[in-house]
Each structure stands twice: as C-alpha cells, then as structure tokens.
Design a protein around this motif. Sequence first.
Motif, PDB file in Angstrom:
ATOM      1  N   VAL A 203      45.699  28.449  47.513  1.00  0.00           N
ATOM      2  CA  VAL A 203      44.372  28.549  48.121  1.00  0.00           C
ATOM      3  C   VAL A 203      43.869  29.995  48.066  1.00  0.00           C
ATOM      4  CG1 VAL A 203      43.078  28.210  50.269  1.00  0.00           C
ATOM      5  CG2 VAL A 203      44.987  26.704  49.731  1.00  0.00           C
ATOM      6  N   ASP A 204      42.635  30.158  47.668  1.00  0.00           N
ATOM      7  CA  ASP A 204      41.968  31.467  47.667  1.00  0.00           C
ATOM      8  C   ASP A 204      42.493  32.460  46.617  1.00  0.00           C
ATOM      9  OD1 ASP A 204      40.061  30.910  49.463  1.00  0.00           O
ATOM     10  OD2 ASP A 204      40.903  32.044  51.147  1.00  0.00           O
ATOM     11  N   HIS A 205      43.349  32.022  45.744  1.00  0.00           N
ATOM     12  CA  HIS A 205      43.828  32.954  44.727  1.00  0.00           C
ATOM     13  C   HIS A 205      42.816  33.128  43.588  1.00  0.00           C
ATOM     14  CE1 HIS A 205      48.364  33.465  45.799  1.00  0.00           C
ATOM     15  NE2 HIS A 205      47.557  33.688  46.806  1.00  0.00           N
ATOM     16  N   GLY A 206      41.750  32.295  43.625  1.00  0.00           N
ATOM     17  CA  GLY A 206      40.638  32.541  42.701  1.00  0.00           C
ATOM     18  C   GLY A 206      40.467  31.526  41.582  1.00  0.00           C
ATOM     19  N   LYS A 207      40.937  30.301  41.793  1.00  0.00           N
ATOM     20  CA  LYS A 207      40.828  29.274  40.749  1.00  0.00           C
ATOM     21  C   LYS A 207      39.370  28.990  40.380  1.00  0.00           C
ATOM     22  CE  LYS A 207      43.023  26.411  43.430  1.00  0.00           C
ATOM     23  NZ  LYS A 207      43.433  27.305  44.513  1.00  0.00           N
ATOM     24  N   THR A 208      38.575  28.716  41.418  1.00  0.00           N
ATOM     25  CA  THR A 208      37.177  28.379  41.162  1.00  0.00           C
ATOM     26  C   THR A 208      36.425  29.568  40.567  1.00  0.00           C
ATOM     27  OG1 THR A 208      37.257  26.798  42.979  1.00  0.00           O
ATOM     28  CG2 THR A 208      35.077  27.442  42.217  1.00  0.00           C
ATOM     29  N   SER A 209      36.699  30.752  41.111  1.00  0.00           N
ATOM     30  CA  SER A 209      36.038  31.960  40.592  1.00  0.00           C
ATOM     31  C   SER A 209      36.357  32.164  39.115  1.00  0.00           C
ATOM     32  CB  SER A 209      36.493  33.195  41.367  1.00  0.00           C
ATOM     33  OG  SER A 209      36.256  33.026  42.732  1.00  0.00           O
TER      34      SER A 209
ATOM     35  N   ASN B 216      45.504  37.268  38.877  1.00  0.00           N
ATOM     36  CA  ASN B 216      44.081  37.489  39.185  1.00  0.00           C
ATOM     37  C   ASN B 216      43.876  38.602  40.227  1.00  0.00           C
ATOM     38  OD1 ASN B 216      41.304  36.929  39.029  1.00  0.00           O
ATOM     39  ND2 ASN B 216      41.398  35.485  40.734  1.00  0.00           N
ATOM     40  N   LYS B 217      42.655  39.000  40.363  1.00  0.00           N
ATOM     41  CA  LYS B 217      42.224  40.015  41.344  1.00  0.00           C
ATOM     42  C   LYS B 217      42.836  41.390  41.078  1.00  0.00           C
ATOM     43  CE  LYS B 217      41.673  36.502  44.981  1.00  0.00           C
ATOM     44  NZ  LYS B 217      41.489  36.241  46.409  1.00  0.00           N
TER      45      LYS B 217
ATOM     46  N   ASP C 196      41.429  43.829  40.038  1.00  0.00           N
ATOM     47  CA  ASP C 196      40.456  44.887  40.394  1.00  0.00           C
ATOM     48  C   ASP C 196      40.700  45.422  41.798  1.00  0.00           C
ATOM     49  OD1 ASP C 196      38.227  43.333  42.311  1.00  0.00           O
ATOM     50  OD2 ASP C 196      39.326  42.032  40.955  1.00  0.00           O
TER      51      ASP C 196
ATOM     52  N   SER D 235      40.572  39.568  36.161  1.00  0.00           N
ATOM     53  CA  SER D 235      39.760  39.681  37.361  1.00  0.00           C
ATOM     54  C   SER D 235      38.556  38.772  37.180  1.00  0.00           C
ATOM     55  CB  SER D 235      39.282  41.115  37.591  1.00  0.00           C
ATOM     56  OG  SER D 235      38.230  41.107  38.559  1.00  0.00           O
ATOM     57  N   ALA D 236      38.475  37.768  38.021  1.00  0.00           N
ATOM     58  CA  ALA D 236      37.329  36.863  37.962  1.00  0.00           C
ATOM     59  C   ALA D 236      36.078  37.617  38.375  1.00  0.00           C
ATOM     60  CB  ALA D 236      37.557  35.665  38.878  1.00  0.00           C
ATOM     61  N   LYS D 237      36.283  38.681  39.144  1.00  0.00           N
ATOM     62  CA  LYS D 237      35.152  39.445  39.660  1.00  0.00           C
ATOM     63  C   LYS D 237      34.533  40.339  38.586  1.00  0.00           C
ATOM     64  CE  LYS D 237      33.854  42.406  43.534  1.00  0.00           C
ATOM     65  NZ  LYS D 237      34.409  43.282  44.602  1.00  0.00           N
TER      66      LYS D 237
END
Length: 370
Positions: free
Chosen positions: A88-94, A187-188, A190, A223-225
């Motif tokens: 959860v919240d690790h950025g799958k959707t992003s 992920n993440k 950044d 980084s999805a961001k």
Amino acid sequence: PETIVVSELANRMAERAADVVKSLMQMGMMVSINQPIDADTAELVIEEFGHRAVRVSDSDVEQVIDTVEDKDEDRQPRPPIITIMGHVDHGKTSLLDAIRHANVVSGEAGGITQHIGAYQVTTDGGAVLTFLDTPGHAAFTSMRARGANVTDIVVLVVAADDAVMPQTVEAINHAKAAKVPMIVAINKVDKPAADPNKVRTALLQHEVVVEQMSGDVQDVEVSAKTGQGLDQLLEAIALQAEILELRANPERAAQGAVIEAQLDVGRGPVATVLVQNGTLKRGDIFVVGEQWGKVRALINDKGERVEEAGPSVPVEVLGLNGTPEAGDVLNVVETEAQAREIADYRIQAAKDKRAAAGAAVTLDQMMAKA
Ligand code: GTP
Ligand code: MG
C-alpha cells in the motif's frame, strides 16, 4: 458427480501426468496419477495448461475437452501482460499513471478517460505492453484459482524510503507460486530518505536476488514523481517479454479472462475481457463462467468501438445475458444452443456442489451431536 483420472486427463491434454500432479499440488490438492478428480478441478487444470475445456451436457453429461493445440506456424508474437504489485502507498497507481502519460500518444494524453482497468502502451522502441490496473492481490489469487493465469510479468513496486512490507512479501509469494517472472521497481528514489540498497538487501531475505546483487531479477530505480527511470523500466519489461517468447494464434476462436464485470444501468452487463488466445469479434457467440452471450459491441482502452480484439488486447464486451465474475474464462463457441447448454450445465453443477456441501455440513453436525 463426473470425475476424471489424472493420467487420463494428462493424456487428453497431451501433457505429462507428473506435470498435472504438480499443477494440482500448487492448487493445494495432493493426488496421485491414478486418482480421480472432479470435473471443476479438471477444468481448472486444463485452463492452467492453456487448453480449452468445453463441457457439454447431453443426456448423460459428458465431458468434451478441446485439446487442439496451435500449430507452431500459427503462433504469432503477442504483447506481454504486466501486473503491477506492491505494498500500500508504495506508488503502484502513480507508476501506472506516469507510464501511461509518458507513452500515450501526444494529443491523446491527459484527456482520456480510462474506460477499463487495463490498457496498452507502446514504448519508444515500438514494443506494445498490456498493463493490468485492477488485480489487487486478492483478485490475482482468485483469478489464478479459477485457472485464469493472466499475468506474464509482475512488476514489484517497493518504495525506497520504506522497507519490504507484508504486502511486498505477499506479492513475491504470488509471483513465485504463479511462476511469473518479476521485475523490481524501486520507487520514490527522488525522496531524500530513499535508500535503494536497503531495499535490495531486504529482498535477499525473501530469496529475491536482484541484478545489482549479482542475481537474475532485473531491478530498476524509478520515480513516478519525476519520471526518472521509467524508460529503463519499460526496457526491462520489453527485455523480459522477449525472453518469454510469448505467442498466440490470432486465427482461432477466442479465449479470454474476465478482469472485471458489472451491471451497467444503460448498457446492461459489461465485462472487461483480456483476450488470451484467438481473436474476439463482433457477433461471436460465447460462454463465460455461468453466463453466455453474443458480442454486441467491443470497446477498447481508449473508449473506441472496435470490430475485433486479438491476443493480449483488453476490451469491454457488451451483449452478455448476465454479469460474470472476475476470473471467469470466456470461450467462443459455435452456436447459441451450445453456449446456453454449457452455461446451464455450469449453473446446475454449481447448485449440485452447494447442495452436496450443505449435506456434508448437516452430516458433520449430526456426528458432532452424537
Ligand atoms: P494503494 O493503491 O493504496 O496500494 O497505493 P499505491 O501503491 O497505488 O500508491 P500511490 O500511487 O497511490 O502513491 C502513494 C503516495 O506516494 C502518493 O501520495 C503519491 O503521490 C506518492 N508517490 C508515489 N510515487 C512517488 C514517487 O516516485 N516519489 C514521491 N516523492 N512520491 C511518490
Ligand atoms: Mg493504488
């Protein structure tokens, strides 16, 4: 109830009996080659092996299994089907959003409403990839249990500022049980607190040895961001897909798996189907789980009506007589009578099974009282 002996089932599928026993073990059934299994289980096995199971009920309910294998020359390359998993919240959707926006042809970007929980992207290198948005872990498991092994590659997302979490481990176990190759997306990266090497080390404890640790599981920092690493991730997927040499026969009657389905007020029952083999066409008659229908319309991931959908293509199917369940397998058949018959037969078989289960419970209760 009808049963089939494991060795006979293996024979009819032209598979090794030992492989069938192994497949049953993975479903949690300990049986030997000479033991009978029930028809429902047999059907799961048949689909697990990529064959079509068509049970036809005539006067004395007979099981017909279509094991016609595609000839090598009929099998064409097909796009890989990728499921993104992780905690959860690790950025799958992003990550999915970022991939989509980075690749959806300009002009289409942004404004598109995704009508279905699956979509295709084309990489800069020209590779077409099919991503599944929906299956959470539970859906993935239930689809597998139903014999709909729809995923070719799992992308495991782990946040570099967090750790390997319970759902990360679950995802690893699912991928291993399904024998689906995995690519790790760290992920993440950044974030100031990001520590990708901590993730790599933590994964070792779960027997996931990434390339950076001299293993053979591809790992990519993303980084999805900021969009960093997304191209590398797509390349890694394309490379893995190439190794898998995924093929299907676009010329045969379609077989697919339901990704999701609902009753739409305006349109009636609608199912998102991922075509796994063959080509699904408007006007085709099909059976899907306990439902059947005739394809009235096909709608692609861009919301456009299409005449047909080939292997690895996700489409919305209209023209069902009822709402199927996620994981149900769709098979095109020749006649409406056949479709109706198979659906009716399945409904009756499910009823019988429930009745039998009910009877067993009652007996248990009686024994407990005695
Ligand atoms: P669930 O669907 O709830 O399991 O979560 P998810 O894995 O889909 O995560 P989601 O994409 O919703 O992202 C969770 C949070 O992390 C959001 O606030 C995102 O903005 C943030 N996030 C995702 N990817 C990145 C990234 O690469 N960098 C940073 N800084 N934040 C990110
Ligand atoms: Mg999400």
